[in-house]
Design a protein around this motif. Structure first.
Motif, short mmCIF file in Angstrom:
data_model
loop_
_atom_site.label_atom_id
_atom_site.label_comp_id
_atom_site.label_asym_id
_atom_site.label_seq_id
_atom_site.Cartn_x
_atom_site.Cartn_y
_atom_site.Cartn_z
N THR A 193 0.81 -1.19 0.00
CA THR A 193 -0.16 -0.04 0.02
C THR A 193 0.87 1.25 -0.12
O THR A 193 0.29 2.17 -0.58
CB THR A 193 -0.63 0.24 1.25
OG1 THR A 193 -1.91 -1.25 1.05
CG2 THR A 193 -1.75 1.23 1.34
N ARG A 194 2.08 1.41 0.84
CA ARG A 194 2.79 2.67 0.63
C ARG A 194 3.40 2.64 -0.51
O ARG A 194 3.47 3.87 -1.08
CB ARG A 194 4.02 2.18 1.93
CG ARG A 194 4.84 3.29 1.95
CD ARG A 194 4.45 4.50 2.70
NE ARG A 194 5.61 5.46 2.64
CZ ARG A 194 5.42 6.76 2.31
NH1 ARG A 194 4.35 7.22 1.88
NH2 ARG A 194 6.45 7.54 2.38
N GLU A 199 0.82 4.16 -2.62
CA GLU A 199 0.60 5.47 -2.34
C GLU A 199 1.56 6.42 -2.94
O GLU A 199 1.63 7.59 -3.55
CB GLU A 199 0.60 5.89 -0.87
CG GLU A 199 -0.65 5.06 -0.27
CD GLU A 199 -0.53 5.06 1.22
OE1 GLU A 199 0.17 5.69 1.59
OE2 GLU A 199 -1.66 4.66 1.73
#
Length: 128
Positions: free
Chosen positions: A7-8, A11
């Motif tokens: 997810t990071r 992002e």
């Protein structure tokens, strides 16, 4: 790989695309994203670009060379490609007054258009 890390990475890649002044190649995107995530790899960038395209958050811009990528939702715009430094910029004015639905000579019905202008960007023009 954990979900949080994935997810990071997504992002950071999405943020780089949103902040870019124009569409980026995958290697350019990788280099910019590695500022925030130094261990980010090429395969992850390509996988994430595919995912972002499937989700409608990014799309490919097809110019003469490799595909370039930019965030979706920027509205109608065109591109300028510098013949000197190779950078591609987004232009937010349209030089073509050809709305969707226009019937072009020969019976061609216009549904959209893309324009890429080529020349020297302000930095390269000034350096000359």
């Amino acid at each position: 790989m954990t979900t949080a890390r994935h997810t990071r990475q997504r992002e950071v890649i999405a943020a780089v695309l949103q902040q870019a002044e124009g569409p980026l190649s995958a290697p350019e995107l990788l280099a910019r994203a590695q500022v925030a995530l130094p261990t980010l790899g090429t395969a992850t960038v390509y996988r994430t670009l595919k995912l972002l395209q499937q989700q409608g958050e990014a799309h490919a811009v097809k110019l003469d060379g490799e595909p370039l990528y930019e965030s979706s939702g920027r509205g109608h715009h065109h591109h300028f490609s510098c013949n000197v430094c190779g950078r591609v910029y987004s232009l937010h004015s349209c030089p073509v007054a050809l709305p969707s639905g226009t019937v072009y000579p020969g019976g061609f019905v216009v549904e959209g258009h893309e324009v890429t202008l080529y020349g020297r960007c302000p930095q390269c023009a000034e350096a000359r």
